[in-house]
Design an enzyme around this catalytic site. Structure first.
Site, PDB file in Angstrom:
ATOM      1  N   HIS A  65       0.832  -1.209   0.000  1.00  0.00           N
ATOM      2  CA  HIS A  65       0.000   0.000   0.000  1.00  0.00           C
ATOM      3  C   HIS A  65       0.863   1.254   0.000  1.00  0.00           C
ATOM      4  O   HIS A  65       2.055   1.215   0.314  1.00  0.00           O
ATOM      5  CB  HIS A  65      -0.919   0.030   1.232  1.00  0.00           C
ATOM      6  CG  HIS A  65      -2.093  -0.893   1.111  1.00  0.00           C
ATOM      7  ND1 HIS A  65      -2.014  -2.240   1.402  1.00  0.00           N
ATOM      8  CD2 HIS A  65      -3.381  -0.653   0.703  1.00  0.00           C
ATOM      9  CE1 HIS A  65      -3.198  -2.801   1.186  1.00  0.00           C
ATOM     10  NE2 HIS A  65      -4.040  -1.865   0.761  1.00  0.00           N
TER      11      HIS A  65
ATOM     12  N   LYS B  85      -1.012   4.913   4.547  1.00  0.00           N
ATOM     13  CA  LYS B  85      -1.993   3.985   5.148  1.00  0.00           C
ATOM     14  C   LYS B  85      -1.691   3.820   6.630  1.00  0.00           C
ATOM     15  O   LYS B  85      -0.539   3.591   7.024  1.00  0.00           O
ATOM     16  CB  LYS B  85      -1.946   2.627   4.439  1.00  0.00           C
ATOM     17  CG  LYS B  85      -2.965   1.641   4.985  1.00  0.00           C
ATOM     18  CD  LYS B  85      -3.100   0.428   4.093  1.00  0.00           C
ATOM     19  CE  LYS B  85      -4.086  -0.583   4.658  1.00  0.00           C
ATOM     20  NZ  LYS B  85      -5.429  -0.040   4.847  1.00  0.00           N
TER      21      LYS B  85
END
Ligand code: NAP
Length: 258
Positions: free
Chosen positions: A133, A137
């Site tokens: 990610h 995040k």
């Protein structure tokens, strides 16, 4: 027209969700809620459904208020623990006509990736998950990875432990174990949301990979949730409840889960 409020509307996902609602001919954006605005503003705006992309703490306050006010909830915020899901279930029991969908991944491709991984898992000795990610995040492992691990654990019930002779001299070198599955979390600039499930058997590997290349990949699933949530009272965990994925087992204790 379904009246919709987006909570966390200035965030990355919230902005995309608000735009998707604006573009949908059958939906009306009646409120865009952000930090500092009380959750009661949703009811005051006359919203029938909220979309929440905020933080694990913020979403609990919003859910409590909205469920109590009879407003259906479509939640993409991740980081739900089993205890928090239980709490939401309790609130739903007190407002039995309200529908709540909590989906850690609204991408239809990702839902299928999880299902295919669970389907394949019993046929291989080894299964590991690599999730990747963007570096902003907050939570790790991702909600999608945790849910994939849960589905794989269920699919492999009763099987031998996975082979692994590696000694962990450096803690974390083998990732973390979630529901009996090693999960590795990569955070790097340029990534959006990606996951690969690596399955290994004698002389072969199978890799099931999904890439969300743009946040718009989540929007068809979000809009499906908004249109369907009112027809499904109670808590549903995972988008598959609203997709035609019949034949797959319910893991959530409520309805489908991914
Ligand atoms: P983000 O850009 O940080 O957005 C979160 C937004 O929520 C921010 O604008 C934040 O405001 C706002 N916020 C925080 N507390 C709030 C409150 N009490 N009331 C209203 N708004 C509040 O994060 P993101 O990338 O959009 O991700 C949001 C969530 O969605 C994360 O949990 C992420 O893991 C999840 N996600 C889910 C999916 C899926 O398919 N389900 C896909 C991608 C991401 P401030 O900036 O002012 O703090």
């Amino acid at each position: 027209m379904i009246k919709v409020a987006v909570v966390g509307s200035k965030g990355r996902m919230g902005q995309a969700a608000a735009e998707a609602v604006r573009q949908a001919p059958d939906l009306q954006l009646v409120a865009a809620i952000d930090l500092g605005v009380p959750p009661t503003a949703v009811a005051e705006a006359g919203a029938e459904v909220i979309i929440d992309f905020t933080t694990p703490d913020a979403v609990m306050r919003t859910l409590r208020s909205c469920i109590g006010s009879g407003i259906h909830c479509v939640v993409g915020t991740t980081g739900f623990t089993p205890e928090r899901l239980e709490q939401v279930r309790g609130w739903c029991a007190q407002s039995p006509s309200v529908g709540v969908l909590i989906a850690p991944n609204f991408s239809i491709g990702a839902v299928l990736m999880m299902r295919l991984a669970a389907k394949a898992a019993p046929y291989f000795e080894s299964v590991e998950i690599v999730e990747e990610h963007h570096p902003a995040k907050i939570d790790a492992p991702s909600g999608t990875a945790t849910l994939t691990a849960q589905l794989i654990e269920k699919a492999r019930a009763g099987m031998q432990p996975m082979p692994d002779a590696t000694s962990q001299e450096v803690p974390g070198a083998r990732g973390v174990v979630v529901h009996g599955v090693h999960v590795h979390s990569v955070r790097a600039r340029g990534l959006v949301a990606h996951q690969e499930v690596i399955l290994g058997g004698p002389g072969e590997t199978l890799r099931i990979r999904h890439d969300s290349l743009d946040r718009e990949s989540f929007m068809p699933g979000v809009l499906l949730g908004v249109r369907e949530v009112g027809k499904h009272p109670g808590l549903a965990v995972g988008l598959s409840t609203y997709l035609d994925l019949s034949g797959y087992e319910d893991l959530s204790g409520s309805r489908g889960q991914d």
